[in-house]
Scaffold this motif. Structure first.
Motif, PDB file in Angstrom:
ATOM      1  N   ILE A  86       0.714  -1.250  -0.193  1.00 17.76           N
ATOM      2  CA  ILE A  86      -0.032   0.080   0.126  1.00 17.76           C
ATOM      3  C   ILE A  86       0.866   1.254  -0.055  1.00 17.76           C
ATOM      4  CG2 ILE A  86      -1.632   1.265   1.513  1.00 17.76           C
ATOM      5  CD1 ILE A  86      -3.024  -1.147   2.277  1.00 17.76           C
ATOM      6  N   TRP A  87       1.924   1.373   0.763  1.00 19.17           N
ATOM      7  CA  TRP A  87       2.912   2.433   0.834  1.00 19.17           C
ATOM      8  C   TRP A  87       3.393   2.722  -0.378  1.00 19.17           C
ATOM      9  CZ3 TRP A  87       8.235   2.523   0.574  1.00 19.17           C
ATOM     10  CH2 TRP A  87       8.768   3.770   0.540  1.00 19.17           C
ATOM     11  N   LEU A  88       4.081   1.661  -1.088  1.00 22.29           N
ATOM     12  CA  LEU A  88       4.710   1.863  -2.437  1.00 22.29           C
ATOM     13  C   LEU A  88       3.725   2.388  -3.457  1.00 22.29           C
ATOM     14  CD1 LEU A  88       6.955  -1.465  -2.823  1.00 22.29           C
ATOM     15  CD2 LEU A  88       7.449   0.900  -2.490  1.00 22.29           C
ATOM     16  N   THR A  89       2.513   1.902  -3.429  1.00 21.44           N
ATOM     17  CA  THR A  89       1.390   2.264  -4.273  1.00 21.44           C
ATOM     18  C   THR A  89       1.073   3.554  -4.229  1.00 21.44           C
ATOM     19  OG1 THR A  89       0.586   0.114  -4.447  1.00 21.44           O
ATOM     20  CG2 THR A  89      -0.857   1.767  -5.211  1.00 21.44           C
ATOM     21  N   LEU A  90       0.570   4.037  -2.908  1.00 18.49           N
ATOM     22  CA  LEU A  90       0.517   5.557  -2.682  1.00 18.49           C
ATOM     23  C   LEU A  90       1.543   6.360  -2.959  1.00 18.49           C
ATOM     24  CD1 LEU A  90      -1.784   4.967   0.721  1.00 18.49           C
ATOM     25  CD2 LEU A  90      -2.599   5.398  -1.730  1.00 18.49           C
ATOM     26  N   GLN A 108      -1.755  12.647   0.247  1.00 19.42           N
ATOM     27  CA  GLN A 108      -0.804  12.737   1.219  1.00 19.42           C
ATOM     28  C   GLN A 108      -1.474  12.808   2.717  1.00 19.42           C
ATOM     29  OE1 GLN A 108       2.058  12.589   1.136  1.00 19.42           O
ATOM     30  NE2 GLN A 108       3.036  14.078  -0.238  1.00 19.42           N
ATOM     31  N   PHE A 109      -2.870  13.142   2.634  1.00 16.29           N
ATOM     32  CA  PHE A 109      -3.614  12.869   3.766  1.00 16.29           C
ATOM     33  C   PHE A 109      -4.181  11.573   3.919  1.00 16.29           C
ATOM     34  CE2 PHE A 109      -7.806  13.178   5.910  1.00 16.29           C
ATOM     35  CZ  PHE A 109      -7.911  13.726   6.855  1.00 16.29           C
ATOM     36  N   VAL A 110      -4.622  10.893   2.852  1.00 12.46           N
ATOM     37  CA  VAL A 110      -4.933   9.348   3.084  1.00 12.46           C
ATOM     38  C   VAL A 110      -3.610   8.721   3.642  1.00 12.46           C
ATOM     39  CG1 VAL A 110      -5.367   7.577   1.652  1.00 12.46           C
ATOM     40  CG2 VAL A 110      -6.626   9.578   1.230  1.00 12.46           C
ATOM     41  N   ARG A 111      -2.290   8.969   2.816  1.00 14.30           N
ATOM     42  CA  ARG A 111      -1.147   8.191   3.480  1.00 14.30           C
ATOM     43  C   ARG A 111      -1.023   8.615   5.085  1.00 14.30           C
ATOM     44  NH1 ARG A 111       3.600  10.157   0.667  1.00 14.30           N
ATOM     45  NH2 ARG A 111       4.524   8.506   1.573  1.00 14.30           N
ATOM     46  N   LEU A 112      -1.338   9.781   5.454  1.00 13.21           N
ATOM     47  CA  LEU A 112      -1.262  10.240   6.785  1.00 13.21           C
ATOM     48  C   LEU A 112      -2.004   9.440   7.665  1.00 13.21           C
ATOM     49  CD1 LEU A 112       0.140  12.282   8.958  1.00 13.21           C
ATOM     50  CD2 LEU A 112      -1.908  13.497   8.300  1.00 13.21           C
ATOM     51  N   ILE A 113      -3.295   9.122   7.331  1.00 11.61           N
ATOM     52  CA  ILE A 113      -4.298   8.555   7.988  1.00 11.61           C
ATOM     53  C   ILE A 113      -4.083   7.052   8.128  1.00 11.61           C
ATOM     54  CG2 ILE A 113      -6.803   8.249   8.193  1.00 11.61           C
ATOM     55  CD1 ILE A 113      -5.989  10.883   9.069  1.00 11.61           C
ATOM     56  N   LEU A 114      -3.763   6.522   6.911  1.00  9.86           N
ATOM     57  CA  LEU A 114      -3.559   5.127   6.642  1.00  9.86           C
ATOM     58  C   LEU A 114      -2.552   4.660   7.583  1.00  9.86           C
ATOM     59  CD1 LEU A 114      -4.255   4.166   3.172  1.00  9.86           C
ATOM     60  CD2 LEU A 114      -5.589   3.521   5.036  1.00  9.86           C
ATOM     61  N   ALA A 115      -1.389   5.167   7.561  1.00 11.59           N
ATOM     62  CA  ALA A 115      -0.064   4.577   8.494  1.00 11.59           C
ATOM     63  C   ALA A 115      -0.694   4.169   9.801  1.00 11.59           C
ATOM     64  CB  ALA A 115       1.054   5.549   8.273  1.00 11.59           C
ATOM     65  N   PRO A 116      -0.909   5.000  10.501  1.00  7.89           N
ATOM     66  CA  PRO A 116      -1.382   4.565  12.067  1.00  7.89           C
ATOM     67  C   PRO A 116      -2.387   3.772  12.256  1.00  7.89           C
ATOM     68  CG  PRO A 116      -1.809   7.079  11.640  1.00  7.89           C
ATOM     69  CD  PRO A 116      -1.122   6.665  10.365  1.00  7.89           C
TER      70      PRO A 116
END
Length: 141
Positions: A86-90, A108-116
């Motif tokens: 998911i990280w690589l794709t985003l 960026q916002f989606v990545r910020l929320i998904l990680a934690p």
């Protein structure tokens, strides 16, 4: 300033390359790396407690009973591997978006929320799976 000064005019010759740092993107990438490290640590700790023959709960019904089980190696590595994909794709999609577009901000916002979110969910899942395995006697003593 075009980045290079003429040494004859200023007496100093320098090369100031125009560098654009997106500190928010660096923060988000760091957050993903930290989340994946925490997930990997939780997975390793859980794996060390499981018997090799254990069948680890992977999915639960609404009452909390396991509905699908997997071998320990698959069970503990599944979420960290999916998180990495998911990280690589985003990351890739974020790199292809225009620098000042709404798409870039949303990504960026989606990545910020998904990680934690993925990290906390995985750690919760490992805890719940270990509790069930303990009740079933499928953990090392």
């Amino acid at each position: 300033e075009d980045g290079i000064r003429d040494y004859k005019v200023t007496g100093v010759q320098t090369c100031a390359l125009p560098i654009s740092m997106d500190w928010f993107q660096i923060f988000v990438d760091g957050l993903w790396i930290a989340a994946m490290a925490l997930m990997s640590r939780a997975s390793l700790r859980a794996y060390k407690r499981m018997l090799p023959t254990a069948k680890v709960p992977m999915q639960f019904d609404l009452k909390g009973a396991p509905t699908w089980r997997a071998a320990p190696g698959f069970a503990v590595s599944f979420a960290p591997i999916v998180a990495f994909i998911i990280w690589l794709t985003l990351f890739y999609v974020g790199q292809t978006a225009d620098e000042h577009s709404a798409d870039k901000f949303i990504m960026q916002f989606v990545r910020l929320i998904l990680a934690p979110g993925i990290c906390v969910t995985h750690i919760w899942h490992m805890g719940k799976a270990l509790k069930i395995l303990e009740q079933e006697g499928q953990l090392r003593s």
